[in-house]
Design a protein around this motif. Structure first.
Motif, mmCIF file in Angstrom:
data_model
loop_
_atom_site.group_PDB
_atom_site.id
_atom_site.type_symbol
_atom_site.label_atom_id
_atom_site.label_comp_id
_atom_site.label_asym_id
_atom_site.label_seq_id
_atom_site.Cartn_x
_atom_site.Cartn_y
_atom_site.Cartn_z
ATOM 1 N N GLY A 19 0.897 -1.338 0.029
ATOM 2 C CA GLY A 19 -0.166 0.032 -0.145
ATOM 3 C C GLY A 19 0.642 1.264 -0.141
ATOM 4 N N TYR A 20 1.768 1.256 0.641
ATOM 5 C CA TYR A 20 2.934 2.544 0.772
ATOM 6 C C TYR A 20 3.476 2.467 -0.564
ATOM 7 C CZ TYR A 20 2.575 1.735 5.668
ATOM 8 O OH TYR A 20 2.208 1.655 7.128
ATOM 9 N N VAL A 21 3.658 1.592 -1.479
ATOM 10 C CA VAL A 21 4.584 1.714 -2.781
ATOM 11 C C VAL A 21 3.220 2.159 -3.631
ATOM 12 C CG1 VAL A 21 5.712 0.332 -4.438
ATOM 13 C CG2 VAL A 21 6.048 -0.138 -2.123
ATOM 14 N N ILE A 22 2.052 1.662 -3.641
ATOM 15 C CA ILE A 22 1.105 1.954 -4.620
ATOM 16 C C ILE A 22 0.762 3.586 -4.169
ATOM 17 C CG2 ILE A 22 -1.499 1.791 -5.153
ATOM 18 C CD1 ILE A 22 -0.735 -1.352 -4.405
ATOM 19 N N TYR A 29 2.232 10.198 -9.941
ATOM 20 C CA TYR A 29 1.888 10.301 -11.216
ATOM 21 C C TYR A 29 0.615 11.154 -11.476
ATOM 22 C CZ TYR A 29 5.220 6.866 -13.267
ATOM 23 O OH TYR A 29 6.229 6.375 -13.514
ATOM 24 N N PHE A 30 -0.059 11.108 -10.485
ATOM 25 C CA PHE A 30 -1.670 11.653 -10.556
ATOM 26 C C PHE A 30 -1.629 13.058 -9.754
ATOM 27 C CE2 PHE A 30 -2.827 7.108 -11.360
ATOM 28 C CZ PHE A 30 -3.176 7.452 -12.745
ATOM 29 N N LEU A 31 -0.994 13.095 -8.872
ATOM 30 C CA LEU A 31 -1.006 14.481 -7.925
ATOM 31 C C LEU A 31 -0.001 15.049 -7.923
ATOM 32 C CD1 LEU A 31 -2.610 12.520 -4.889
ATOM 33 C CD2 LEU A 31 -3.759 13.802 -6.484
ATOM 34 N N ASN A 32 1.078 14.759 -8.714
ATOM 35 C CA ASN A 32 2.422 15.550 -9.053
ATOM 36 C C ASN A 32 2.965 15.838 -7.743
ATOM 37 O OD1 ASN A 32 1.994 15.722 -11.626
ATOM 38 N ND2 ASN A 32 0.660 17.618 -11.371
ATOM 39 N N GLU A 33 3.107 14.707 -6.848
ATOM 40 C CA GLU A 33 4.088 14.669 -5.584
ATOM 41 C C GLU A 33 5.658 14.612 -5.887
ATOM 42 O OE1 GLU A 33 3.014 15.092 -2.418
ATOM 43 O OE2 GLU A 33 0.865 15.567 -2.909
ATOM 44 N N SER A 34 6.419 15.228 -5.003
ATOM 45 C CA SER A 34 7.604 14.875 -5.446
ATOM 46 C C SER A 34 8.413 13.595 -4.700
ATOM 47 C CB SER A 34 8.555 16.166 -4.759
ATOM 48 O OG SER A 34 8.271 16.159 -3.417
ATOM 49 N N VAL A 35 8.959 13.006 -5.253
ATOM 50 C CA VAL A 35 9.637 11.666 -4.889
ATOM 51 C C VAL A 35 11.171 11.882 -5.210
ATOM 52 C CG1 VAL A 35 9.836 9.288 -5.162
ATOM 53 C CG2 VAL A 35 7.555 10.540 -5.336
ATOM 54 N N ASN A 36 11.880 11.886 -3.774
ATOM 55 C CA ASN A 36 13.124 12.014 -3.972
ATOM 56 C C ASN A 36 14.011 10.577 -3.689
ATOM 57 O OD1 ASN A 36 12.697 11.765 -1.248
ATOM 58 N ND2 ASN A 36 13.239 13.991 -0.621
ATOM 59 N N THR A 37 15.165 10.673 -3.650
ATOM 60 C CA THR A 37 16.042 9.443 -3.611
ATOM 61 C C THR A 37 15.794 8.804 -2.353
ATOM 62 O OG1 THR A 37 17.918 10.566 -2.925
ATOM 63 C CG2 THR A 37 17.787 10.255 -5.249
ATOM 64 N N LEU A 38 15.628 9.555 -1.287
ATOM 65 C CA LEU A 38 15.321 8.849 0.164
ATOM 66 C C LEU A 38 14.207 8.405 0.104
ATOM 67 C CD1 LEU A 38 16.587 8.598 2.904
ATOM 68 C CD2 LEU A 38 15.268 10.479 3.629
ATOM 69 N N LYS A 39 12.951 8.773 -0.542
ATOM 70 C CA LYS A 39 11.653 8.119 -0.629
ATOM 71 C C LYS A 39 11.635 6.762 -1.551
ATOM 72 C CE LYS A 39 8.608 11.939 0.215
ATOM 73 N NZ LYS A 39 7.808 12.788 -0.559
ATOM 74 N N VAL A 44 12.219 0.578 -1.853
ATOM 75 C CA VAL A 44 12.972 -0.358 -2.260
ATOM 76 C C VAL A 44 13.098 -1.187 -1.143
ATOM 77 C CG1 VAL A 44 15.392 -1.125 -2.867
ATOM 78 C CG2 VAL A 44 14.072 0.705 -4.028
ATOM 79 N N PHE A 45 13.534 -0.666 0.178
ATOM 80 C CA PHE A 45 13.728 -1.381 1.330
ATOM 81 C C PHE A 45 12.370 -2.075 1.887
ATOM 82 C CE2 PHE A 45 17.431 1.391 2.469
ATOM 83 C CZ PHE A 45 18.439 0.130 2.539
#
Length: 57
Positions: A19-22, A29-39, A44-45
């Motif tokens: 659920g966290y990944v989805i 993709y739909f809300l234009n949230e930023s996803v940085n390398t830490l996220k 991945v973890f």
């Protein structure tokens, strides 16, 4: 409940973490949230943990 009737709890419960990944993918993709390398590293973890727990069951 349908999933629990077909899978063991030790396999089905870790899949809830997907659920966290989805949520992150939908937000990106739909809300234009930023996803940085830490996220991304956190996701991945989470995926590695799901794989490890599912394989050990």
């Amino acid at each position: 409940m349908v999933v629990l009737s077909k899978l063991d709890v030790t396999v089905a419960y870790p899949l809830l973490s997907l659920g966290y990944v989805i949520t992150t993918v939908i937000g990106y993709y739909f809300l234009n949230e930023s996803v940085n390398t830490l996220k991304v590293a956190g996701l991945v973890f989470i995926c590695i943990g799901i794989i490890c727990v599912s394989k050990s069951a």
